[in-house]
Design an enzyme around this catalytic site. Sequence first.
Site, PDB file in Angstrom:
ATOM      1  N   SER A 189       0.858  -1.181   0.000  1.00  0.00           N
ATOM      2  CA  SER A 189       0.000   0.000   0.000  1.00  0.00           C
ATOM      3  C   SER A 189       0.896   1.234   0.000  1.00  0.00           C
ATOM      4  O   SER A 189       2.095   1.142   0.317  1.00  0.00           O
ATOM      5  CB  SER A 189      -0.878  -0.015   1.257  1.00  0.00           C
ATOM      6  OG  SER A 189      -1.464   1.248   1.517  1.00  0.00           O
ATOM      7  N   TYR A 208      -4.428  -0.876   9.848  1.00  0.00           N
ATOM      8  CA  TYR A 208      -4.176  -1.127   8.422  1.00  0.00           C
ATOM      9  C   TYR A 208      -2.736  -0.746   8.070  1.00  0.00           C
ATOM     10  O   TYR A 208      -2.028  -1.506   7.404  1.00  0.00           O
ATOM     11  CB  TYR A 208      -5.161  -0.343   7.561  1.00  0.00           C
ATOM     12  CG  TYR A 208      -4.986  -0.571   6.075  1.00  0.00           C
ATOM     13  CD1 TYR A 208      -5.451  -1.738   5.477  1.00  0.00           C
ATOM     14  CD2 TYR A 208      -4.346   0.368   5.276  1.00  0.00           C
ATOM     15  CE1 TYR A 208      -5.282  -1.966   4.113  1.00  0.00           C
ATOM     16  CE2 TYR A 208      -4.171   0.161   3.920  1.00  0.00           C
ATOM     17  CZ  TYR A 208      -4.641  -1.004   3.343  1.00  0.00           C
ATOM     18  OH  TYR A 208      -4.468  -1.227   1.998  1.00  0.00           O
TER      19      TYR A 208
END
Length: 247
Positions: free
Chosen positions: A130, A143
């Site tokens: 990410s 996350y």
Amino acid sequence: MRFDNKVAIVTGGSSGIGFETGQRLSSEGARVYNLDIAESEAVASKFIHCDVSSFEQIQNAVQSVIAAEGKIDALFANAGIHKFGTIEETAIEDMEKVISINCFGIFYLLKAVLPVMRKQESGSILLMGSDQSFVGKGSSSVYGMSKGAVAQLTKSTAIDYAPFNIRVNCICPGTCETGILKRAVGEFNQLTGVSELEILQMLENAQPIKRIAKPSEIASLACYLLSSENSFMTGALVPVDGGYTCQ
């Protein structure tokens, strides 16, 4: 074609980036196996029901592929989930769920697939990172933690398995039009009261390129990273984020 006679596993291949990548791999000659909990209408890949947070289910799925094909040439560990919230706002059970899928799921996949590739002395692996593998974002504690872990797992695994001609890289997308984004926007709306339209506009404006990505754009890079065209690349974290992390 780049993936002629290649066997590929894609997790989370029933939607979003996984779906687009599976379709493209298949169009370029690969026999694609989609490991997901939700069945897809895609005819380009063979579906195996698999919860990646279960090592037993992953082992069974990988063995099914080996029984059918005798090899695994490429693995895209794409399946993942998102959770908004500071540490105080994140319930323990939500934290455990994110880590079980985003971290344990990838570790389990590597545990099951690496022995196969090591025996073959070949393989290409792509992990889903990410933009948060590089930078922090607010209200994204668990996350961000999971994607930071994936980044380090990429590097150590690449070093360990380079002697066996196995390449391990990490694709690091920015904001992308996926089901995960839609759910995250809804969650942020509930937490803050900001309208979903305003949230999407904020996300677009945060990118130097002034829009968010389409899954097909991420899939294009994913297929390159899985291919032999980048035969000297391993241990790399590759951003595809509209310039977000270069600011």
